[in-house]
Design a protein around this motif. Structure first.
Motif, mmCIF file in Angstrom:
data_model
loop_
_atom_site.group_PDB
_atom_site.id
_atom_site.type_symbol
_atom_site.label_atom_id
_atom_site.label_comp_id
_atom_site.label_asym_id
_atom_site.label_seq_id
_atom_site.Cartn_x
_atom_site.Cartn_y
_atom_site.Cartn_z
ATOM 1 N N LYS B 40 1.709 9.820 5.203
ATOM 2 C CA LYS B 40 2.295 8.968 4.156
ATOM 3 C C LYS B 40 1.410 8.933 2.909
ATOM 4 C CE LYS B 40 2.240 5.345 6.817
ATOM 5 N NZ LYS B 40 1.530 5.924 7.973
ATOM 6 N N SER B 41 0.121 8.698 3.136
ATOM 7 C CA SER B 41 -0.774 8.661 1.976
ATOM 8 C C SER B 41 -0.795 10.005 1.274
ATOM 9 C CB SER B 41 -2.202 8.308 2.414
ATOM 10 O OG SER B 41 -2.229 7.058 3.047
ATOM 11 N N THR B 42 -0.675 11.057 2.063
ATOM 12 C CA THR B 42 -0.680 12.400 1.476
ATOM 13 C C THR B 42 0.526 12.610 0.569
ATOM 14 O OG1 THR B 42 -1.805 13.129 3.480
ATOM 15 C CG2 THR B 42 -0.939 14.840 2.033
ATOM 16 N N VAL B 158 2.688 2.548 -4.045
ATOM 17 C CA VAL B 158 1.810 1.547 -3.432
ATOM 18 C C VAL B 158 1.508 1.936 -1.991
ATOM 19 C CG1 VAL B 158 1.426 -0.911 -3.095
ATOM 20 C CG2 VAL B 158 3.062 -0.144 -4.818
ATOM 21 N N ASP B 159 0.221 2.106 -1.699
ATOM 22 C CA ASP B 159 -0.176 2.545 -0.354
ATOM 23 C C ASP B 159 -0.721 1.383 0.476
ATOM 24 O OD1 ASP B 159 -0.746 4.038 1.825
ATOM 25 O OD2 ASP B 159 -2.150 5.407 0.849
ATOM 26 N N GLU B 160 0.072 0.975 1.452
ATOM 27 C CA GLU B 160 -0.311 -0.051 2.422
ATOM 28 C C GLU B 160 -1.002 -1.272 1.821
ATOM 29 O OE1 GLU B 160 -1.440 0.882 6.230
ATOM 30 O OE2 GLU B 160 -1.015 3.021 6.096
ATOM 31 N N PRO B 161 -0.278 -2.026 1.020
ATOM 32 C CA PRO B 161 -0.923 -3.188 0.395
ATOM 33 C C PRO B 161 -1.262 -4.279 1.401
ATOM 34 C CG PRO B 161 1.424 -3.187 -0.089
ATOM 35 C CD PRO B 161 1.116 -1.886 0.588
#
Ligand code: ADP
Ligand code: MG
Lengths: 324, 234
Positions: B40-42, B158-161
């Motif tokens: 996901k972050s990728t 937005v990555d895993e806030p």
């Protein structure tokens, strides 16, 4: 006016330090010529440490060929003064251009790389410059030494002392003003977190190159003073050992402070001179002591002198508030 | 607004994303969910230009951005929020926000953006001159979002806030994102907290082992057997 003072980071202790350096040559034993020579050597290193810290302490680029750029400025200035009979006062400024241009070129090549690779690349550039100065005998007279005109006609060291003191101050002033500007913010950002700087729309290469050019130009300018103070240049002034000396002093002063190196230079160069003369039958030992000292500082006082100063100021503030 | 076609991304020899395709329309609130390590972050880093993509196309507002660098993409209006990448820990809250607005010209606009961020997160306003490194986890998240908003983005990644935050702080962050979306910012959210995420988004994608395995509206995803079993635990 107040604002300008804040921008250049001028404080009471800073002012006192300046006055101290201004008065120093008038008090024994510092009024002796041979001690003045030491002081001048220390201020050259101090001014260099400021320029070194401008890259190392802000954009996290260690220029391990720093003294190569310094020497390039020195040789350029000396050769211009000799060949074209120009005044050294003019040539030290023109001389600063060649390391700036080399800084631009080598920066474009290396500054897109990561820290350790940049260090290796700049080291190589420094070694190459020293190699050239040794081999191009027709130009530099190699290790025979290149005699060049001096800034003043007098044998006294006092005018040189004030000249390098002024140059150190100018170096600090210019670099501090840049650091406080919009550019400085980007420099610090790149040094702390390059990815985040990128996601803020900053092209790290561009800012790093600008920073590097400025640092190299000042290195060359101070190098010019070196040339026309000692009146003779040999390639070993560009050696890695000399760069290490600047690096050590910049680190002891405190990375990212600019002023730290200037304050650390005088006591440290003195201490090293004393150690060198005491241990004169064991050459090289002073370099080992350098190394150990640097490791000690990096492990236990990574913020250097500047950090210690900040802590003291913070403590005094707390006390002041407690008293009210 | 954003269109990703057959995106493949590798870390050296590790092939992480396999033919990922997705579409995000203007004003939408879309999520990407999936297990840890799915990539996901990728996906976000590929869109934001922080890693090179191996193949595939990414279009933003009709312009191909697949081969653009992160700084250019930021200037086009895409901003990535991820804790690891967003903060300058040795700078104050104000300086972090100024950095976020680095590409914004005009003092007035910067001030307006900063006021908006402080309105959204009053806690940051109280901590203007505190170093980012000394903030609490929740405050850091707020600052990371705030810093991204300072570039006035039209698409926020937005990555895993909610990672590592106390439930109350998670609510604050989710509320802030909703406010932003209502104001017209398109949001692409990566989250582990699926229950909460499926309450707020319009649509979503599910990424497993580098492949999109499922997509649908909020209602469709909430009713899906696979999602209910694996992600919602019911
Ligand atoms: N910088 C990196 N270098 C090498 N492998 C990485 C890197 N970042 C992530 N990976 C690998 O890529 C895969 C996907 O990671 P990531 O996108 O962070 O997953 P997620 O965000 O879904 O948890 C994981 O297997 C991870 O180990
Ligand atoms: Mg992740």
């Amino acid at each position: 006016m107040k604002k300008f003072q804040d921008r250049i980071g001028l404080s009471m202790p800073g002012l006192l330090f300046g006055v101290f350096l201004l008065l120093l040559p008038w008090f024994p034993p510092f009024n002796k010529e041979y001690i003045l020579r030491w002081l001048i050597a220390a201020l050259i290193v101090g001014a260099s440490a400021i320029a070194f810290d401008f890259s190392g302490g802000f954009i996290a680029v260690i220029n391990f060929g720093f003294m190569g750029f310094f020497g390039l400025g020195a040789y350029t200035s000396a050769l211009l003064a000799i060949r074209f009979h120009l005044s050294p006062w003019l040539t030290i400024f023109i001389g600063a251009l060649s390391p700036a241009i080399l800084g631009l070129l080598s920066g474009l090549v290396s500054l897109r790389l990561r820290g350790m690779m940049i260090l290796c690349f700049t080291w190589f550039v420094g070694l190459a410059l020293m190699g050239l100065a040794t081999k191009l005998v027709f130009l530099t007279r190699g290790s025979l030494g290149l005699p060049c005109p001096t800034l003043y006609k007098t044998a006294s060291n006092v005018p040189y002392y004030y000249t390098i003191l002024g140059m150190m101050f100018v170096t600090y002033l210019v670099m501090k003003l840049v650091i406080q500007s919009h550019y400085g913010l980007a420099f610090r950002a790149i040094g702390q977190n390059m990815e985040a700087a990128r996601t803020s729309g900053i092209n790290p290469l561009k800012f790093r190159v600008v920073n590097f050019i400025l640092a190299c130009a000042f290195a060359g300018w101070i190098g010019g003073f070196y040339a026309h103070y000692y009146g003779v240049l040999t390639p070993d002034l560009m050696s890695t050992a000399k760069t290490t000396e600047v690096l050590v002093i910049a680190y002891i002063g405190g990375r990212g402070s600019l002023w730290g190196g200037a304050v650390a230079a005088v006591p440290f160069v003195f201490a090293m001179e004393v150690i060198r003369s005491v241990l004169s039958d064991m050459p090289g030992l002073n370099l080992i002591i350098y190394g150990l000292f640097l490791i000690f500082v990096m492990l236990y006082y990574p913020g250097g002198l500047a950090e210690g100063y900040r802590k003291i100021v913070a403590k005094l503030r707390v006390k002041e508030i407690a008293q009210h | 607004m954003l269109e990703v076609n057959n995106l493949n991304t590798c870390y050296d020899f590790l092939h992480v994303l396999w033919d990922v395709s997705l579409v995000i329309n203007e004003g939408e609130y879309v999520c990407l969910i999936g297990p840890n390590g799915a990539g996901k972050s990728t996906v976000l880093k590929s869109i934001a230009g922080l890693i090179e993509i191996k193949s595939g196309e990414i279009f933003f507002k009709g312009i191909s951005i697949g081969d653009k660098k992160g700084d250019q993409i930021c200037r086009m209006g895409i901003s990535l929020v991820s804790e690891e990448m967003n903060l300058f820990t040795g700078m104050t809250v104000m300086e972090n926000l100024s950095m976020g607005a680095y590409t914004i010209r005009g003092k007035k606009k910067k001030e307006a953006l900063m006021n908006f961020v402080f309105e959204l997160f009053p806690r940051l306003a109280e901590r203007r001159i505190q170093l980012a490194g000394t903030l609490s986890g929740g405050e850091r998240k707020m600052l990371a979002i705030g810093r991204s908003l300072m570039s006035d983005p039209s698409l926020l990644l937005v990555d895993e806030p909610s990672l590592g935050l106390a439930p109350r702080v998670v609510d604050t962050v989710f509320q802030a994102l909703e406010v932003l979306n209502k104001k017209g910012v398109t949001i692409f959210l990566v989250e582990q907290n699926v229950t909460k995420t499926l309450q707020v988004v319009d649509r979503g994608y599910v990424l497993e082992r580098g492949k999109i395995v499922l997509e649908g509206s909020r209602v469709e995803l909430s009713r899906n057997e696979h999602i209910r079993k694996i992600y919602l635990g019911v």
